[in-house]
Enzyme design. Structure first.
Site: not given
Ligand SMILES: *Cc1c(COP(=O)(O)O)cnc(C)c1O
Length: 414
Positions: A64, A117, A182, A207
């Site tokens: 982690r 978005y 973004d 994407k």
């Protein structure tokens, strides 16, 4: 390597040590924990990683805190986006959440420009992060800035209308406030926001970066100081990218430039043909005449990309019928894959945005978003044309039959 062309850098980034390692593909490290030889070394590595360091000196301690496969992808991606560092997350939304958490630890005020978005819009309005959000138009950013403004969030090209925002102008308006862009629709191939003064370029790597519809991921390219804050948030919230996903993202990079340009070429052709079809009221694509009113292509972007949106003259029911009639093109959310996808923003990706806001942004009932893939352009057009022709034929028979024919599609979407 940064002097080489973007094509060469896509192929070789993050692979510079392969000859020394004696490998031709990146090793994948699935370890959840890491042996340490010396407690003092482990302690100092733990301190460094928990403080946001990119790499440990001796041991990664625990996965982690650090994973070498993820770090390799991050270094590769940072190089492509012209950034000091990149930090990868388990999804685009995890990346956006981490960015908001990292930058709003002192001031809670965020200035955001719509459209964004749908998930980002909802995250900002939901109250989940207790943010104080001012929605501004692209020309109102300066007047929206307050002493406690932590960041300005914009998207260009914006999802789903493909509207372009002048990044350098937003940076000027924001002054010393960091601007987060973004840049999912553009990828580092078409746009590098950091070179325009943005503090960070954020990508849903689900994407184009992954590019094959088989990874959910997010990545942020930024300065080392913001990256350190993002790594701290990632450690605390556990918003990790799995090493196999990092491997797949890195595997997507060598073909990124080719995929982006091939899809863009097809999108330009389809946009021009869609514009001439009588069932289509309007096409939104920055590559069309009038589609880039600020002249940002060439200045901000190297090309208009491969996402376009179009408004069906017959509204919602005509849009639903097109989705139902397509055979080669898949009706599905997401974008940036090798195959062409179509979706209905008002009904799906932007469903959680309040309806009056949706309408104000041009997200109408008749709007469809097309993510153009790399299939043969004539095959794509034949599929679109037969679906649009079916709408035209029904429209000439009267509106009632359009509704009747669209019903099975609506049921299928539920
Ligand atoms: C898909 C998308 C996101 C969210 O990314 P996920 O990987 O689905 O979490 C954020 N921004 C844009 C522009 C997107 O298209």
């Amino acid at each position: 390597m940064s002097a080489a062309s973007i094509d060469t850098r896509c192929v070789h980034t993050g692979r510079e040590d392969f000859a020394r390692l004696g490998v031709h593909a990146p090793p994948i490290d699935f370890s959840s924990t890491y042996p340490m030889h010396d407690l003092d070394e482990g302690t100092s590595d733990y301190d460094a990683l928990a403080g946001g360091a990119a790499y440990p000196m001796h041991t990664a301690v625990y996965a982690r805190l650090h994973n070498p496969t993820v770090a390799r992808f991050e270094a590769a991606f940072a190089e492509l986006d012209g950034a000091e560092a990149a930090v990868a997350f388990g999804s685009g939304m995890a990346a956006i959440t981490a960015m908001l958490l990292a930058l709003t630890s002192h001031g809670r005020h965020v200035v955001a420009v719509r459209p964004l978005y749908g998930g980002t819009d909802h995250l900002l309005t939901s109250g989940l992060l207790s943010l104080d959000v001012t929605w501004a138009s692209a020309t109102e950013v300066h007047s929206a800035i307050r002493p406690d403004t932590a960041l300005v969030l914009i998207e260009s090209p914006a999802n789903p209308t493909c509207a372009l925002v002048d990044i350098a102008d937003i940076v000027r308006q924001a002054g010393s406030v960091p601007v987060v862009v973004d840049s999912t629709f553009a990828t580092p191939i078409l746009q590098r926001p950091l070179s325009l003064g943005a503090a960070a370029a954020l990508h849903s790597a689900t994407k184009f970066i992954g590019g094959h519809g088989d990874v959910i991921a997010g990545v942020i390219a930024t300065s080392e100081s913001i990256a350190a804050q993002l790594r701290q948030v990632r450690i605390l919230t556990g918003a990790l990218l799995h090493p196999l996903a990092a491997y797949l993202l890195h595997r997507g990079l060598p073909t990124l430039a080719l995929r982006v340009r091939a899809a863009e070429e097809r999108a330009g052709e389809l946009a021009r043909r869609l514009q001439r079809h009588p069932a289509v009221a309007a096409v939104h694509y920055p590559g069309l005449p009038g589609g880039d009113p600020m002249g940002l292509i060439g200045r901000q972007m190297d090309g208009p990309g491969s996402i376009l949106a179009f408004d069906m003259a017959g509204g919602h029911d005509a849009a639903a019928l097109v989705m139902q009639r397509l055979r080669l093109i898949t009706s599905a959310v997401s974008l940036g894959s090798t195959d062409t996808l179509i979706q209905h923003p008002a009904g799906l990706t932007h469903r959680l945005v309040p309806e009056h806001e949706r309408e104000a942004m041009g997200i109408t009932g008749g709007l469809l978003r097309l993510s153009v893939g790399i299939e043969g352009v004539e095959d794509l057009w034949n599929d679109l044309a037969q679906a649009l022709d079916a709408v035209s034929a029904l429209q000439s028979d009267g509106a009632a039959s359009v509704v009747a024919a669209a019903e099975p599609a609506l049921a299928g979407m539920a």
